[in-house]
Design a protein around this motif. Structure first.
Motif, PDB file in Angstrom:
ATOM      1  N   GLU A 204       0.928  -1.086  -0.103  1.00  0.00           N
ATOM      2  CA  GLU A 204      -0.105  -0.001   0.247  1.00  0.00           C
ATOM      3  C   GLU A 204       0.735   1.426  -0.004  1.00  0.00           C
ATOM      4  N   LEU A 205       1.786   0.469   0.805  1.00  0.00           N
ATOM      5  CA  LEU A 205       3.084   2.347   0.889  1.00  0.00           C
ATOM      6  C   LEU A 205       3.741   2.313  -0.812  1.00  0.00           C
ATOM      7  N   GLN A 206       3.820   1.260  -0.438  1.00  0.00           N
ATOM      8  CA  GLN A 206       5.057   1.422  -2.105  1.00  0.00           C
ATOM      9  C   GLN A 206       4.470   1.874  -3.180  1.00  0.00           C
ATOM     10  N   LEU A 207       2.643   1.257  -3.261  1.00  0.00           N
ATOM     11  CA  LEU A 207       2.241   2.116  -4.659  1.00  0.00           C
ATOM     12  C   LEU A 207       1.940   3.921  -4.275  1.00  0.00           C
ATOM     13  N   LYS A 208       2.341   3.922  -2.922  1.00  0.00           N
ATOM     14  CA  LYS A 208       1.867   5.451  -2.669  1.00  0.00           C
ATOM     15  C   LYS A 208       2.800   6.277  -2.880  1.00  0.00           C
ATOM     16  N   ARG A 209       3.642   5.562  -2.111  1.00  0.00           N
ATOM     17  CA  ARG A 209       5.023   6.377  -3.190  1.00  0.00           C
ATOM     18  C   ARG A 209       6.149   6.463  -4.436  1.00  0.00           C
TER      19      ARG A 209
END
Length: 200
Positions: A137-142
């Motif tokens: 989830e955080l990877q996608l956002k970044r």
């Protein structure tokens, strides 16, 4: 003896941040992106790429338009495989040459910084492999923020690499980069000290 540390991690996980941090310790960093850019800027390599992917990958200055090439290969696994067939032998030769020079110069620690460390079988050259990880989830956002791309495009880029869980199982040490930069760096320092790669 030169100690070879592999550094890897999925796209957008913070591998580059750690790589930049490791430079502070006077380690020799062999950066896949940098080596790739050096190799790709050679006229002979550009000719091969144009023959394979067409003139649209060249910008007005006669240089490679990385975004145009990225759009082609990330939307077509076959094209990505073609790009790898051209680039990887050239990158591997450059890595081998720079690693040999570092050993001859008796550099204590060399870091092989490569997103595709496992996929391209560089792990065999390493004494240990450090992988950077964080929740998808955080990877996608970044990735979406950094590259200004859609979620669909970001997911395609993630899918072009091996799954994070597999990478974590194959690595010697997993660094969790979901916290602050300082928290991430503290994990790196701790591991380096335990392995006597920096002063305690």
């Amino acid at each position: 003896m030169t100690y070879v540390l592999g550094l890897t991690g999925g796209i957008g996980m913070g591998k580059t941040t750690i790589s930049n941090f490791l430079k502070k310790f006077d380690f020799k960093i062999l950066d896949a992106d940098l080596i790739s850019r050096q190799v790709i800027s050679r006229p002979a390599t550009l000719q091969q790429l144009v023959a394979c992917f067409g003139q649209t990958i060249i910008d007005q200055n006669g240089e490679l338009d990385r975004k145009a090439l990225g759009t082609i290969v990330f939307n077509n696994p076959g094209k990505l495989a073609q790009l790898d067939q051209i680039m990887q032998p050239l990158i591997r030769a450059e890595y081998t040459s720079q690693l040999k020079q570092a050993r001859q110069a008796k550099i204590p620690v060399v870091v092989i910084d490569a997103a595709l460390l496992f996929e391209q079988n560089y792990a065999g050259k390493c004494d240990a492999v450090m992988t950077v990880s964080l929740p998808q989830e955080l990877q996608l956002k970044r990735i979406m923020q950094r590259d200004k791309i859609t979620k669909t495009e970001a997911l395609k880029r993630i899918a072009s690499q091996i799954p994070d869980e597999k990478r974590k199982k194959m690595a010697t040490i997993v660094i969790d980069s979901s916290g602050t930069v300082e928290e991430t760096q503290a994990q790196v320092i701790k591991w380096l000290k335990i392995n006597n790669l920096i002063e305690k």
